[in-house]
Scaffold this motif. Structure first.
Motif, PDB file in Angstrom:
ATOM      1  N   ALA A  11       0.855  -1.191   0.000  1.00 41.78           N
ATOM      2  CA  ALA A  11       0.000   0.000   0.000  1.00 41.78           C
ATOM      3  C   ALA A  11       0.885   1.233   0.000  1.00 41.78           C
ATOM      4  O   ALA A  11       1.875   1.291   0.742  1.00 41.78           O
ATOM      5  N   CYS A  60       0.441   5.257   0.595  1.00 37.20           N
ATOM      6  CA  CYS A  60      -0.537   6.179   1.153  1.00 37.20           C
ATOM      7  C   CYS A  60       0.084   7.554   1.320  1.00 37.20           C
ATOM      8  O   CYS A  60       1.200   7.686   1.825  1.00 37.20           O
ATOM      9  N   TRP A  77      -7.066   5.130   5.268  1.00 30.09           N
ATOM     10  CA  TRP A  77      -6.410   3.831   5.141  1.00 30.09           C
ATOM     11  C   TRP A  77      -6.528   3.030   6.431  1.00 30.09           C
ATOM     12  O   TRP A  77      -6.803   1.833   6.407  1.00 30.09           O
ATOM     13  N   ARG A 126      -3.306  -7.345   6.300  1.00 27.15           N
ATOM     14  CA  ARG A 126      -2.780  -5.981   6.179  1.00 27.15           C
ATOM     15  C   ARG A 126      -1.525  -6.014   5.309  1.00 27.15           C
ATOM     16  O   ARG A 126      -0.565  -6.717   5.636  1.00 27.15           O
ATOM     17  N   THR A 141       2.746  -1.261   4.247  1.00 24.20           N
ATOM     18  CA  THR A 141       2.281   0.085   3.932  1.00 24.20           C
ATOM     19  C   THR A 141       3.429   1.080   3.990  1.00 24.20           C
ATOM     20  O   THR A 141       4.204   1.081   4.946  1.00 24.20           O
ATOM     21  N   TYR A 191       4.083   5.209   3.721  1.00 27.42           N
ATOM     22  CA  TYR A 191       3.487   6.543   3.695  1.00 27.42           C
ATOM     23  C   TYR A 191       4.432   7.427   2.888  1.00 27.42           C
ATOM     24  O   TYR A 191       5.591   7.597   3.247  1.00 27.42           O
TER      25      TYR A 191
END
Length: 172
Positions: free
Chosen positions: A54, A56, A66, A76, A79, A81
């Motif tokens: 992911a 983000c 999110w 999950r 991720t 950022y």
């Protein structure tokens, strides 16, 4: 994974944000956004896509979106950022996606308009069924997402190389 296997890219616009007297980057979700984000997460879970990765935006409203959406997924994903997603143009978003690790098959990018909608339009060289018509008619409201497939490496992702296969918005 073979680069001949289609990869999935989900372009997910943040849920509805509030307009308090704060810097734009620090705008939180509105009550409607806090309701819509988990619904979008359930729709993503229902799609059957298992996300490996992911990306983000660092803006508060995307991080909150999110956090609420990912809680609805069966697993999950890793991720990241990424501050470059905030206020990014479609070309800048493609550059971010080009850096996706090659072992990633399915990625979700949580971002902002007009960049997310512009990216969906630019990437989609083709579409399945009525997805393009639905997306064009509805635009890209908050908490909406588009699912595209791409065959090839992440570095080869460029305008027109993906197929729009699904589109969802909270008003559907």
């Amino acid at each position: 994974m073979s680069v001949a296997e289609p990869r999935r890219i989900v372009l997910f616009r943040h849920a509805k944000a509030d307009w308090p007297q704060v810097d734009d980057h620090e705008r939180p979700l509105a009550d409607r956004g806090r309701r819509d984000a988990p619904v979008a997460g359930r729709k993503l879970a229902d799609s059957g896509i298992t996300f490996d990765y992911a990306l983000c935006s660092t803006a508060l409203r995307t991080r909150e979106t999110w956090k609420l959406a990912v809680g609805e997924l069966p697993e999950r994903p890793r991720t990241v950022y990424e501050e470059r997603i905030y206020e990014a143009s479609p070309g800048e978003l493609i550059a971010v996606l080009n850096e996706t690790p090659e072992d990633v098959r399915n990625v979700v990018l949580v971002g902002h308009n007009p960049g997310v909608q512009g990216l969906a339009d630019v990437l989609a060289g083709d579409s399945e069924g009525d997805t393009l018509t639905r997306m064009s008619r509805r635009g890209f409201p908050t908490a909406a997402f588009a699912v595209l497939t791409h065959t090839g490496s992440w570095k080869s992702l460029e305008p027109g190389t993906a197929t729009l296969v699904d589109y969802w918005s909270p008003s559907e």
